[in-house]
Design a protein around this motif. Sequence first.
Motif, PDB file in Angstrom:
ATOM      1  N   ASP A 193       0.863  -1.274   0.062  1.00  0.00           N
ATOM      2  CA  ASP A 193      -0.058  -0.001  -0.188  1.00  0.00           C
ATOM      3  C   ASP A 193       1.000   1.254   0.075  1.00  0.00           C
ATOM      4  O   ASP A 193       0.438   2.204  -0.601  1.00  0.00           O
ATOM      5  CB  ASP A 193      -0.867  -0.056   1.239  1.00  0.00           C
ATOM      6  CG  ASP A 193      -1.788   1.165   1.112  1.00  0.00           C
ATOM      7  OD1 ASP A 193      -2.353   1.826   0.040  1.00  0.00           O
ATOM      8  OD2 ASP A 193      -2.413   1.546   2.247  1.00  0.00           O
ATOM      9  N   HIS A 197       1.323   4.357  -2.930  1.00  0.00           N
ATOM     10  CA  HIS A 197       1.037   5.776  -2.476  1.00  0.00           C
ATOM     11  C   HIS A 197       2.343   6.277  -3.002  1.00  0.00           C
ATOM     12  O   HIS A 197       2.252   7.451  -3.766  1.00  0.00           O
ATOM     13  CB  HIS A 197       1.270   6.024  -1.068  1.00  0.00           C
ATOM     14  CG  HIS A 197      -0.104   5.409  -0.457  1.00  0.00           C
ATOM     15  ND1 HIS A 197       0.013   5.086   0.970  1.00  0.00           N
ATOM     16  CD2 HIS A 197      -1.294   5.002  -0.553  1.00  0.00           C
ATOM     17  CE1 HIS A 197      -1.173   4.504   1.479  1.00  0.00           C
ATOM     18  NE2 HIS A 197      -1.972   4.498   0.428  1.00  0.00           N
ATOM     19  N   HIS A 262      -6.020   3.635  -6.616  1.00  0.00           N
ATOM     20  CA  HIS A 262      -6.745   3.748  -5.601  1.00  0.00           C
ATOM     21  C   HIS A 262      -8.131   4.196  -5.627  1.00  0.00           C
ATOM     22  O   HIS A 262      -9.132   3.767  -5.172  1.00  0.00           O
ATOM     23  CB  HIS A 262      -6.222   5.015  -4.524  1.00  0.00           C
ATOM     24  CG  HIS A 262      -5.125   4.372  -3.688  1.00  0.00           C
ATOM     25  ND1 HIS A 262      -3.937   4.105  -4.049  1.00  0.00           N
ATOM     26  CD2 HIS A 262      -5.252   4.174  -2.471  1.00  0.00           C
ATOM     27  CE1 HIS A 262      -3.283   3.752  -2.947  1.00  0.00           C
ATOM     28  NE2 HIS A 262      -3.858   3.759  -1.959  1.00  0.00           N
ATOM     29  N   HIS A 276      -6.757  -3.683   1.944  1.00  0.00           N
ATOM     30  CA  HIS A 276      -6.431  -2.844   0.821  1.00  0.00           C
ATOM     31  C   HIS A 276      -5.201  -3.002   0.157  1.00  0.00           C
ATOM     32  O   HIS A 276      -4.930  -2.536  -1.106  1.00  0.00           O
ATOM     33  CB  HIS A 276      -6.625  -1.477   1.543  1.00  0.00           C
ATOM     34  CG  HIS A 276      -5.987  -0.245   0.691  1.00  0.00           C
ATOM     35  ND1 HIS A 276      -6.679   0.009  -0.347  1.00  0.00           N
ATOM     36  CD2 HIS A 276      -5.061   0.813   0.953  1.00  0.00           C
ATOM     37  CE1 HIS A 276      -6.224   1.169  -1.083  1.00  0.00           C
ATOM     38  NE2 HIS A 276      -5.342   1.672   0.113  1.00  0.00           N
ATOM     39  N   ASN A 280      -4.528  -3.495  -3.948  1.00  0.00           N
ATOM     40  CA  ASN A 280      -3.416  -2.547  -4.645  1.00  0.00           C
ATOM     41  C   ASN A 280      -2.510  -3.577  -5.526  1.00  0.00           C
ATOM     42  O   ASN A 280      -2.176  -3.368  -6.734  1.00  0.00           O
ATOM     43  CB  ASN A 280      -2.850  -1.570  -3.469  1.00  0.00           C
ATOM     44  CG  ASN A 280      -3.320  -0.419  -3.439  1.00  0.00           C
ATOM     45  OD1 ASN A 280      -4.239  -0.060  -4.132  1.00  0.00           O
ATOM     46  ND2 ASN A 280      -3.096   0.050  -2.063  1.00  0.00           N
TER      47      ASN A 280
HETATM   48 FE   LIG Z   1      -3.629   3.217   0.220  1.00  0.00          FE
END
Ligand SMILES: [Fe+2]
Length: 382
Positions: A193, A197, A262, A276, A280
């Motif tokens: 994750d 980002h 996202h 999550h 991803n």
């Molecule tokens: Fe995230």
Amino acid sequence: MNISKFVTPEIIFGRGSLSQIGESAARIGASKVFLVSDEDVINAGWVDQALHYLHASGLETEIFSSLTTNPKDCEVTEGALRYTASGCDAIVAVGGGSPTDVAKAVAILASNGGTLQDYEGINRIIRPLPPMLIAPSTAGAGSEVSQFAIIVDTARKLKMSIISKSLVPDIAIVDPELLKTKDAVLAAATGLDALTHGIESYVSLACTPLTDIHALKAIELISRNLRQAVADRGDMEANTNMAMASLTAGIAFSNAILGATHAMTHQVDGLIDRHHGETNASILPHVMEFNLPACPERFREIAVALGEDVRGLNLADAAGRSIEAIRRLIADIGLAKGLGDIGLEEKFIPLLSRNAMKDACLVTNPRNATLEDIEAIFHKAM
Ligand SMILES: [Fe+2]
């Protein structure tokens, strides 16, 4: 005129820094703290440690832990009622992205009223929030520094993005010691994750030189440390580097926003309730392939940050190395699964795609994506 803004909280970083939580909470005006956490973090002993330091600073406390992974709007409503009834005057989260986002969302409802849906989107929070302090226990969400809160709308079965500068906490206390009690699967998912980002903020339409340095540093740290952090959960050098990576990725995406990965994972997470980071991992390489023609120079820089030797390669090949490196990393940490493997049924793709088109994160994706584009990426990611 090209104007950019950049916000971060006060950041206290380092092994043992949880010891600063009492005096820090007192410094931002707390007398009774609403401490949001979850059962795993409580069982790991971190909440007891935090309580010790909070009480040693003369603060009263109330614990709230009635929440789940991919936290739900109904859990926030209950938390806000508890906050108001408890007489607390500050909010502290000790935990991963779920307790942190619940803490932020409780802060919204406790001070602004209404329902969370009233604040979905960008800059819709009007009144000031209670003082907030976050101590993350995972290296991934970056919510301890971000202006995001992501909460599942249980009626619509999707994740709402609430984005506002008032969601940036007053203080983030990042103690890498807290990472050593999470298991390897959680380390892999949260690390992926954070990597997402870093990549999405580096190619975001809203990136700036200030976000670029944080995004690239995060990508570099994750490529050098995530495999080791997953393989040996007790390796404190790898854990400390991952804590810094998550922090820098959080600073980057909080200010540059994210992208199509996202916008799409928010829909999947609201439907199938997987971690999550896993969603991803399934979607990120396909979005990178889609986005690459829009900014190949940026993808070449990402390849370099991932440790690829791109000397002598033409731009397209050098940029493509970033996707190959990401696929290898995802496989090495055990997350190379399609969306079908993690429980998504093909019949939901039209609905998920329509909702992704409305997600605030899609606005900053570097390549304009149509509904058909998003559907095609979902199919590839199955
Ligand atoms: Fe995230």
